[in-house]
Design a protein around this motif. Structure first.
Motif, PDB file in Angstrom:
ATOM      1  N   LEU A   1       0.805  -1.217   0.000  1.00 15.21           N
ATOM      2  CA  LEU A   1       0.000   0.000   0.000  1.00 15.21           C
ATOM      3  C   LEU A   1       0.843   1.273   0.000  1.00 15.21           C
ATOM      4  CD1 LEU A   1      -2.648  -1.019   2.702  1.00 15.21           C
ATOM      5  CD2 LEU A   1      -2.741  -1.394   0.227  1.00 15.21           C
ATOM      6  N   ALA A   2       2.131   1.141   0.282  1.00 21.53           N
ATOM      7  CA  ALA A   2       2.953   2.328   0.498  1.00 21.53           C
ATOM      8  C   ALA A   2       3.038   3.226  -0.727  1.00 21.53           C
ATOM      9  CB  ALA A   2       4.354   1.909   0.947  1.00 21.53           C
ATOM     10  N   HIS A   3       3.302   2.643  -1.888  1.00 20.93           N
ATOM     11  CA  HIS A   3       3.514   3.461  -3.083  1.00 20.93           C
ATOM     12  C   HIS A   3       2.271   4.272  -3.448  1.00 20.93           C
ATOM     13  CE1 HIS A   3       7.561   2.233  -4.168  1.00 20.93           C
ATOM     14  NE2 HIS A   3       7.234   0.977  -3.930  1.00 20.93           N
ATOM     15  N   GLU A   4       1.084   3.683  -3.327  1.00 20.78           N
ATOM     16  CA  GLU A   4      -0.113   4.422  -3.720  1.00 20.78           C
ATOM     17  C   GLU A   4      -0.360   5.608  -2.796  1.00 20.78           C
ATOM     18  OE1 GLU A   4      -3.790   2.325  -3.683  1.00 20.78           O
ATOM     19  OE2 GLU A   4      -3.521   1.526  -1.654  1.00 20.78           O
ATOM     20  N   PHE A   5      -0.121   5.443  -1.494  1.00 19.38           N
ATOM     21  CA  PHE A   5      -0.355   6.559  -0.586  1.00 19.38           C
ATOM     22  C   PHE A   5       0.698   7.648  -0.751  1.00 19.38           C
ATOM     23  CE2 PHE A   5      -3.110   3.454   1.506  1.00 19.38           C
ATOM     24  CZ  PHE A   5      -4.223   4.240   1.708  1.00 19.38           C
ATOM     25  N   ILE A   6       1.902   7.266  -1.117  1.00 22.43           N
ATOM     26  CA  ILE A   6       2.919   8.277  -1.447  1.00 22.43           C
ATOM     27  C   ILE A   6       2.501   9.049  -2.704  1.00 22.43           C
ATOM     28  CG2 ILE A   6       5.285   8.582  -2.268  1.00 22.43           C
ATOM     29  CD1 ILE A   6       6.054   6.251  -0.409  1.00 22.43           C
ATOM     30  N   ASP A   7       1.973   8.336  -3.696  1.00 25.28           N
ATOM     31  CA  ASP A   7       1.485   9.002  -4.906  1.00 25.28           C
ATOM     32  C   ASP A   7       0.339   9.956  -4.585  1.00 25.28           C
ATOM     33  OD1 ASP A   7       3.308   7.849  -6.571  1.00 25.28           O
ATOM     34  OD2 ASP A   7       1.900   6.470  -7.548  1.00 25.28           O
ATOM     35  N   PHE A   8      -0.618   9.506  -3.770  1.00 24.69           N
ATOM     36  CA  PHE A   8      -1.738  10.375  -3.403  1.00 24.69           C
ATOM     37  C   PHE A   8      -1.240  11.626  -2.685  1.00 24.69           C
ATOM     38  CE2 PHE A   8      -4.610   6.364  -2.921  1.00 24.69           C
ATOM     39  CZ  PHE A   8      -4.651   6.235  -4.311  1.00 24.69           C
ATOM     40  N   LYS A   9      -0.301  11.442  -1.772  1.00 22.69           N
ATOM     41  CA  LYS A   9       0.273  12.565  -1.021  1.00 22.69           C
ATOM     42  C   LYS A   9       0.966  13.549  -1.962  1.00 22.69           C
ATOM     43  CE  LYS A   9       3.779  13.465   2.559  1.00 22.69           C
ATOM     44  NZ  LYS A   9       4.856  14.004   1.675  1.00 22.69           N
ATOM     45  N   ASP A  10       1.757  13.023  -2.912  1.00 18.53           N
ATOM     46  CA  ASP A  10       2.482  13.895  -3.846  1.00 18.53           C
ATOM     47  C   ASP A  10       1.520  14.688  -4.726  1.00 18.53           C
ATOM     48  OD1 ASP A  10       4.886  13.054  -2.838  1.00 18.53           O
ATOM     49  OD2 ASP A  10       5.310  11.643  -4.467  1.00 18.53           O
ATOM     50  N   VAL A  11       0.494  14.022  -5.226  1.00 18.94           N
ATOM     51  CA  VAL A  11      -0.472  14.713  -6.088  1.00 18.94           C
ATOM     52  C   VAL A  11      -1.195  15.809  -5.315  1.00 18.94           C
ATOM     53  CG1 VAL A  11      -2.708  14.386  -7.239  1.00 18.94           C
ATOM     54  CG2 VAL A  11      -0.805  12.852  -7.746  1.00 18.94           C
ATOM     55  N   TRP A  12      -1.557  15.520  -4.080  1.00 15.26           N
ATOM     56  CA  TRP A  12      -2.255  16.515  -3.253  1.00 15.26           C
ATOM     57  C   TRP A  12      -1.355  17.693  -2.931  1.00 15.26           C
ATOM     58  CZ3 TRP A  12      -1.621  17.840   2.079  1.00 15.26           C
ATOM     59  CH2 TRP A  12      -2.620  18.680   2.569  1.00 15.26           C
ATOM     60  N   GLU A  13      -0.101  17.408  -2.540  1.00 17.64           N
ATOM     61  CA  GLU A  13       0.820  18.485  -2.159  1.00 17.64           C
ATOM     62  C   GLU A  13       1.203  19.350  -3.358  1.00 17.64           C
ATOM     63  OE1 GLU A  13       3.110  16.671   1.764  1.00 17.64           O
ATOM     64  OE2 GLU A  13       4.111  16.572  -0.198  1.00 17.64           O
ATOM     65  N   LYS A  14       1.353  18.725  -4.526  1.00 18.27           N
ATOM     66  CA  LYS A  14       1.739  19.466  -5.728  1.00 18.27           C
ATOM     67  C   LYS A  14       0.538  20.060  -6.454  1.00 18.27           C
ATOM     68  CE  LYS A  14       5.774  16.508  -6.451  1.00 18.27           C
ATOM     69  NZ  LYS A  14       6.371  15.452  -7.326  1.00 18.27           N
ATOM     70  N   LYS A  15      -0.668  19.763  -5.926  1.00 16.26           N
ATOM     71  CA  LYS A  15      -1.909  20.220  -6.566  1.00 16.26           C
ATOM     72  C   LYS A  15      -1.956  19.793  -8.035  1.00 16.26           C
ATOM     73  CE  LYS A  15      -2.780  24.110  -3.473  1.00 16.26           C
ATOM     74  NZ  LYS A  15      -1.815  23.651  -2.424  1.00 16.26           N
ATOM     75  N   ASP A  16      -1.539  18.552  -8.273  1.00 17.09           N
ATOM     76  CA  ASP A  16      -1.515  17.989  -9.626  1.00 17.09           C
ATOM     77  C   ASP A  16      -2.892  17.424  -9.946  1.00 17.09           C
ATOM     78  OD1 ASP A  16      -0.943  16.881 -12.056  1.00 17.09           O
ATOM     79  OD2 ASP A  16       0.663  15.561 -11.343  1.00 17.09           O
ATOM     80  N   TYR A  17      -3.829  18.305 -10.183  1.00 17.40           N
ATOM     81  CA  TYR A  17      -5.214  17.885 -10.366  1.00 17.40           C
ATOM     82  C   TYR A  17      -5.398  17.097 -11.663  1.00 17.40           C
ATOM     83  CZ  TYR A  17     -10.154  18.076  -9.205  1.00 17.40           C
ATOM     84  OH  TYR A  17     -11.425  17.732  -8.845  1.00 17.40           O
ATOM     85  N   LYS A  18      -4.581  17.379 -12.666  1.00 15.30           N
ATOM     86  CA  LYS A  18      -4.692  16.646 -13.927  1.00 15.30           C
ATOM     87  C   LYS A  18      -4.379  15.160 -13.732  1.00 15.30           C
ATOM     88  CE  LYS A  18      -3.843  20.417 -17.188  1.00 15.30           C
ATOM     89  NZ  LYS A  18      -2.983  20.932 -18.283  1.00 15.30           N
TER      90      LYS A  18
END
Length: 245
Positions: free
Chosen positions: A211-228
């Motif tokens: 599960l680690a990689h997906e939650f890191i990805d979610f965190k990165d997208v949220w922090e970078k505001k990568d809405y696309k």
């Protein structure tokens, strides 16, 4: 809090209405209308809505996607995720857990095959046609089944079973070689690639927890505001529901 599949839509909708970002377990929803409504709500409110499909966020999956052109063109994909359910014996005796209750969104398709289908669509996009062949139990639930996804030059078979077991794997066959994932689809723990007569094995996932990689990805997208990127993942979630329904 663990929720049965049939209320994923209800609780996600309530959270979005309250202005909350949401991570929802698989399956995303049980109907296309529900999936499209939640997607539209998240976009309208500029909220983050993620479906937790862990293998798609692993380095192993990314490497497989990048390696397809090396073995292509690909003509056949086999996925098998089969494990004898700890609740199946109870089911045979009439004690029906949510995992075997059609009214609660149980069954092999929603519980296990959803991983296979996500992986195939994540690698190859939307199929041109699909057909599901199910083995059904005494209450109509699919205790096992095969989903066939047809593409212009390729066929994928996605097998899942809760009423029997077998080695779980993914095998991608191309004209120039093959790719083998010798683990269940939800793990995607290792990769073997055969090309030009040479077999190479890889283990690129960095964490023991799947599960680690997906939650890191979610965190990165949220922090970078990568809405696309969030929208791209959300679009895939809706596409998978369309295939499964």
């Amino acid at each position: 809090m663990a929720l049965v599949n049939s209320v994923h839509y209800e609780f996600t909708r309530k959270a979005l209405e309250a202005g909350r970002n949401v991570i929802v377990e698989k399956p995303f929803t049980l109907t296309v209308a529900e999936a499209e409504e939640l997607s539209a709500m998240a976009r309208e409110r500029k909220l983050y809505l993620f479906e937790a499909i862990s293998p798609l966020h692993t380095p192993n999956f990314c490497m497989v996607k990048e390696s397809l052109k090396k073995i292509g063109p690909v003509h056949f994909v086999q996925c098998n995720f089969s494990q004898y359910s700890s609740k199946y014996d109870r089911y045979l005796q009439g004690d029906i857990a949510p995992a075997f209750n059609p009214d609660l969104g149980g069954g092999a398709l929603n519980d296990l095959n959803v991983y296979n289908i996500n992986i195939v669509i994540g690698l190859f996009g939307q199929p041109t046609a699909t057909q599901y062949f199910a083995n059904c139990g005494h209450n109509g639930i699919d205790t096992s089944g095969v989903m066939i996804l047809s593409y212009p030059t390729m066929t994928a078979t996605c097998t899942a079973a809760k009423d029997s077991s077998s080695p779980s794997f993914i095998l991608i066959q191309g004209e120039k070689g093959w790719i083998h994932i010798p683990t269940p689809a939800n793990e995607f723990g290792s990769v073997e690639i055969m090309r030009q007569g040479k077999l190479t094995s890889y283990r690129r996932n960095a964490y023991e927890s799947r599960l680690a990689h997906e939650f890191i990805d979610f965190k990165d997208v949220w922090e970078k505001k990568d809405y696309k990127q969030m929208e791209a993942w959300l679009e895939r979630s809706v596409e998978v529901v369309k295939v499964m329904k």
